[in-house]
Design an enzyme around this catalytic site. Structure first.
Site, PDB file in Angstrom:
ATOM      1  N   GLU A  51       0.684  -1.210   0.126  1.00  0.00           N
ATOM      2  CA  GLU A  51      -0.098  -0.211   0.214  1.00  0.00           C
ATOM      3  C   GLU A  51       1.083   1.104   0.223  1.00  0.00           C
ATOM      4  O   GLU A  51       0.211   1.877   0.044  1.00  0.00           O
ATOM      5  CB  GLU A  51      -0.917   0.439   1.560  1.00  0.00           C
ATOM      6  CG  GLU A  51      -0.240   0.170   2.482  1.00  0.00           C
ATOM      7  CD  GLU A  51       0.057  -0.977   2.893  1.00  0.00           C
ATOM      8  OE1 GLU A  51      -0.246  -2.250   2.018  1.00  0.00           O
ATOM      9  OE2 GLU A  51       0.593  -2.062   4.137  1.00  0.00           O
ATOM     10  N   HIS A  63       1.150  -1.253 -21.680  1.00  0.00           N
ATOM     11  CA  HIS A  63       1.783  -2.034 -20.032  1.00  0.00           C
ATOM     12  C   HIS A  63      -0.016  -1.101 -19.668  1.00  0.00           C
ATOM     13  O   HIS A  63       0.449  -1.001 -18.254  1.00  0.00           O
ATOM     14  CB  HIS A  63       2.455  -0.980 -19.257  1.00  0.00           C
ATOM     15  CG  HIS A  63       2.985   0.171 -19.000  1.00  0.00           C
ATOM     16  ND1 HIS A  63       3.552   1.212 -20.719  1.00  0.00           N
ATOM     17  CD2 HIS A  63       2.573   1.670 -18.238  1.00  0.00           C
ATOM     18  CE1 HIS A  63       3.542   2.378 -20.372  1.00  0.00           C
ATOM     19  NE2 HIS A  63       3.258   2.553 -18.999  1.00  0.00           N
ATOM     20  N   ASP A  65      -2.200   1.226 -19.210  1.00  0.00           N
ATOM     21  CA  ASP A  65      -2.496   2.486 -17.930  1.00  0.00           C
ATOM     22  C   ASP A  65      -2.981   3.539 -19.207  1.00  0.00           C
ATOM     23  O   ASP A  65      -3.459   4.246 -18.562  1.00  0.00           O
ATOM     24  CB  ASP A  65      -1.860   2.594 -17.280  1.00  0.00           C
ATOM     25  CG  ASP A  65      -0.342   3.335 -18.176  1.00  0.00           C
ATOM     26  OD1 ASP A  65       1.085   4.187 -17.415  1.00  0.00           O
ATOM     27  OD2 ASP A  65      -0.032   3.165 -19.281  1.00  0.00           O
ATOM     28  N   ASP A  70       7.100   3.887 -25.891  1.00  0.00           N
ATOM     29  CA  ASP A  70       7.338   3.952 -26.954  1.00  0.00           C
ATOM     30  C   ASP A  70       8.802   4.190 -28.260  1.00  0.00           C
ATOM     31  O   ASP A  70       9.550   3.231 -29.003  1.00  0.00           O
ATOM     32  CB  ASP A  70       7.185   5.384 -27.944  1.00  0.00           C
ATOM     33  CG  ASP A  70       7.816   6.567 -27.296  1.00  0.00           C
ATOM     34  OD1 ASP A  70       7.972   7.784 -28.034  1.00  0.00           O
ATOM     35  OD2 ASP A  70       8.444   5.818 -26.844  1.00  0.00           O
ATOM     36  N   HIS A  78       6.512   8.234 -17.947  1.00  0.00           N
ATOM     37  CA  HIS A  78       5.334   9.152 -17.154  1.00  0.00           C
ATOM     38  C   HIS A  78       5.256   9.043 -15.754  1.00  0.00           C
ATOM     39  O   HIS A  78       5.025   8.085 -14.729  1.00  0.00           O
ATOM     40  CB  HIS A  78       4.049   9.185 -18.712  1.00  0.00           C
ATOM     41  CG  HIS A  78       3.314   7.635 -18.141  1.00  0.00           C
ATOM     42  ND1 HIS A  78       3.446   6.758 -19.146  1.00  0.00           N
ATOM     43  CD2 HIS A  78       3.484   6.956 -17.905  1.00  0.00           C
ATOM     44  CE1 HIS A  78       2.817   5.225 -19.372  1.00  0.00           C
ATOM     45  NE2 HIS A  78       2.711   5.346 -17.923  1.00  0.00           N
ATOM     46  N   GLY A  87      -2.938   7.256  -8.821  1.00  0.00           N
ATOM     47  CA  GLY A  87      -2.148   8.713  -8.293  1.00  0.00           C
ATOM     48  C   GLY A  87      -1.212   8.337  -7.543  1.00  0.00           C
ATOM     49  O   GLY A  87      -0.698   7.585  -7.271  1.00  0.00           O
ATOM     50  N   ASP A  93      10.096   4.275 -19.025  1.00  0.00           N
ATOM     51  CA  ASP A  93      10.507   3.076 -20.254  1.00  0.00           C
ATOM     52  C   ASP A  93      11.191   2.407 -20.259  1.00  0.00           C
ATOM     53  O   ASP A  93      12.163   3.006 -19.781  1.00  0.00           O
ATOM     54  CB  ASP A  93      10.236   4.487 -21.318  1.00  0.00           C
ATOM     55  CG  ASP A  93       9.757   3.682 -22.729  1.00  0.00           C
ATOM     56  OD1 ASP A  93       9.751   3.817 -24.131  1.00  0.00           O
ATOM     57  OD2 ASP A  93       9.997   1.831 -23.092  1.00  0.00           O
ATOM     58  N   GLU A  96      14.639   2.300 -22.877  1.00  0.00           N
ATOM     59  CA  GLU A  96      15.487   3.589 -22.670  1.00  0.00           C
ATOM     60  C   GLU A  96      16.478   3.161 -21.654  1.00  0.00           C
ATOM     61  O   GLU A  96      16.945   1.646 -21.143  1.00  0.00           O
ATOM     62  CB  GLU A  96      15.387   4.690 -22.360  1.00  0.00           C
ATOM     63  CG  GLU A  96      13.957   4.776 -22.180  1.00  0.00           C
ATOM     64  CD  GLU A  96      14.008   4.813 -24.050  1.00  0.00           C
ATOM     65  OE1 GLU A  96      14.730   5.385 -24.684  1.00  0.00           O
ATOM     66  OE2 GLU A  96      12.175   5.934 -24.148  1.00  0.00           O
ATOM     67  N   HIS A 117       6.174  15.646 -10.790  1.00  0.00           N
ATOM     68  CA  HIS A 117       4.535  15.308 -11.415  1.00  0.00           C
ATOM     69  C   HIS A 117       4.067  14.955 -10.519  1.00  0.00           C
ATOM     70  O   HIS A 117       3.177  14.722  -9.754  1.00  0.00           O
ATOM     71  CB  HIS A 117       5.074  14.469 -12.684  1.00  0.00           C
ATOM     72  CG  HIS A 117       4.926  15.185 -14.027  1.00  0.00           C
ATOM     73  ND1 HIS A 117       4.587  16.523 -14.505  1.00  0.00           N
ATOM     74  CD2 HIS A 117       6.304  15.079 -14.875  1.00  0.00           C
ATOM     75  CE1 HIS A 117       4.921  16.621 -15.612  1.00  0.00           C
ATOM     76  NE2 HIS A 117       5.542  15.430 -15.753  1.00  0.00           N
ATOM     77  N   HIS A 123       4.560  20.470 -15.979  1.00  0.00           N
ATOM     78  CA  HIS A 123       5.438  20.847 -16.456  1.00  0.00           C
ATOM     79  C   HIS A 123       5.954  22.697 -16.935  1.00  0.00           C
ATOM     80  O   HIS A 123       4.995  23.390 -16.483  1.00  0.00           O
ATOM     81  CB  HIS A 123       5.133  20.779 -18.376  1.00  0.00           C
ATOM     82  CG  HIS A 123       5.727  19.363 -18.178  1.00  0.00           C
ATOM     83  ND1 HIS A 123       5.085  18.541 -19.894  1.00  0.00           N
ATOM     84  CD2 HIS A 123       6.421  18.466 -17.675  1.00  0.00           C
ATOM     85  CE1 HIS A 123       5.557  17.013 -19.587  1.00  0.00           C
ATOM     86  NE2 HIS A 123       6.156  17.154 -18.484  1.00  0.00           N
TER      87      HIS A 123
END
Ligand SMILES: CC(C)C[C@H](C(=O)NO)C(=O)N[C@@H](CC(N)=O)C(=O)NCc1cccc(N)c1
Ligand SMILES: [Zn+2]
Length: 158
Positions: A51, A63, A65, A70, A78, A87, A93, A96, A117, A123
């Site tokens: 939790e 995945h 969501d 990409d 993200h 949340g 990714d 990468e 974020h 941003h």
């Protein structure tokens, strides 16, 4: 604006698809959280319990969501804005070249951005800001929050 109602947050590093050594990943994430906790009254604790507020994981492509990755380049990661369940969660990714030195993408720089974020920061238009939309390489020892990042996070949690 969406923000956490509490100042002590737990995070969990989930999954086994860590691209590099788990110890190094944990060290980078602790450093990335420290950037934010050094300017806002927040505490971040690593917890392995399910939790945890913020679950961090690496994924390839779609995945499930709603925001598929990409492959190499392009989208690097993200994060979801503060809230229950997904949340605050952060996805990197896995395709990468994550790195800790000058080659590939700096996991520290991207983590600092994504964790912003996860705290509710959007941003920023300031090119020197960690929250600027586009990645720009800076050696890890140089990575620091810009005045804009500090102002924005203190506006939310100060
Ligand atoms: C629409 C979003 C899902 C894009 C995604 C992002 O902003 N994630 O937070 C992203 O990966 N953006 C790339 C944009 C790019 N490929 O230049 C990025 O580098 N974002 C992470 C980042 C890392 C470090 C510093 C900064 N300023 C931005
Ligand atoms: Zn972003």
């Amino acid at each position: 604006t969406v923000r956490w109602k509490k100042t002590s947050l737990s995070y969990r590093i989930a999954g086994r698809k860590l691209p590099i050594s788990a110890a190094k990943v944990h060290k980078v994430f602790r450093a990335a959280w420290k950037l934010w906790s050094s300017v806002a009254p927040m505490k971040f604790r690593k917890r392995d319990r399910r939790e945890a507020d913020i679950v961090i994981s690496f994924h390839n492509g779609d995945h499930k969501d709603g925001s598929p990755f990409d492959g190499k380049g392009g989208i690097l990661a993200h994060a979801f804005l503060p809230g229950s369940d997904i949340g605050g969660d952060v996805h990197f990714d896995a395709d990468e070249d994550w790195s800790f030195n000058s080659t590939g993408f700096s996991l520290l720089a991207v983590a600092a951005h994504e964790f912003g974020h996860a705290l509710g920061l959007p941003h920023s238009s300031d090119p020197g800001a960690v929250m600027y939309p586009a990645y720009s390489f800076a050696p890890n020892y140089e990575l620091q929050l810009s005045f804009r990042d500090v102002k924005d996070v203190q506006h939310l949690y100060g």
